[in-house]
Enzyme design. Sequence first.
Site, PDB file in Angstrom:
ATOM      1  N   HIS A  87      -5.741  -4.791  -1.069  1.00 33.37           N
ATOM      2  CA  HIS A  87      -6.958  -4.072  -1.418  1.00 33.37           C
ATOM      3  C   HIS A  87      -6.814  -2.645  -0.899  1.00 33.37           C
ATOM      4  CE1 HIS A  87     -10.966  -3.540  -2.808  1.00 33.37           C
ATOM      5  NE2 HIS A  87     -11.502  -3.367  -1.612  1.00 33.37           N
ATOM      6  N   ASP A 116     -15.811   1.671  -0.335  1.00 37.35           N
ATOM      7  CA  ASP A 116     -15.171   0.528  -0.993  1.00 37.35           C
ATOM      8  C   ASP A 116     -15.927   0.252  -2.285  1.00 37.35           C
ATOM      9  OD1 ASP A 116     -14.098  -1.857  -1.859  1.00 37.35           O
ATOM     10  OD2 ASP A 116     -14.351  -2.929   0.034  1.00 37.35           O
ATOM     11  N   CYS A 171      -7.638  -1.045  -7.849  1.00 34.39           N
ATOM     12  CA  CYS A 171      -8.289  -0.405  -6.704  1.00 34.39           C
ATOM     13  C   CYS A 171      -7.554   0.834  -6.220  1.00 34.39           C
ATOM     14  CB  CYS A 171      -8.476  -1.403  -5.556  1.00 34.39           C
ATOM     15  SG  CYS A 171      -6.966  -2.244  -5.014  1.00 34.39           S
TER      16      CYS A 171
END
Length: 225
Positions: free
Chosen positions: A81, A101, A25
Amino acid sequence: MTTSELEVSGSSWDVSQFQHTPYYCEENVYLLCKELGTKGIADAQSSDLYVVFISNEKKQIPLWHQKASSRADGVVLWDYHVICIQRKGRGDSPSPHLVWDLDSSLPFPCPLARYVSETIRPDFQTFSEFQRYFRIVHAPVFLRCFASDRRHMKDSVGNWLHQPPLYQPIVAEDGTVHNLNDYFDIRATDAVTGTGADMTNEVFTKKLGVVITESQLEEFFSQIP
């Protein structure tokens, strides 16, 4: 579509138009910030973008509406994250700040207030060890300073835990090859306690930005000058 067209139409973008490698990520968001500027969705210098690392000391953070989940509510317990938040200008009719996201099943991008309500869910009572903290880094700083040689994705004998992206690892402008841990190592004692300018000014100058609590997230972006 220009930034203004996106604001007027309220349209979402197709996630498949952006680079995405599962479990990477931080690299996905690094490339996302660059591409949002290239596409004219964000400022060309990424000055309206902020990279946000979400984690805690236990490396256990619950987030909902994540595509990696096998549950109906989409909850996942990540070790950390990374998302991108785009701050919108203020005026007579300001647009909502947006969350990008790539791993979320919510609209892409999603208004910050909705993302907080449905993904972070501050009203959901959890144990203290699941408390989430947010390291906010101004995107131009992040794009200059971030580096990852992906060592965190190898086991003790050097095998990949998850297959890496096909492109070369990201190296910082100063030649640093790995500092990812500096970004996702987040402790409760790192969180700032000030308000207003005291809470926001350092995000523009510090390589690692500032750490805030989930209750400060929306207020933080409303106070950035």
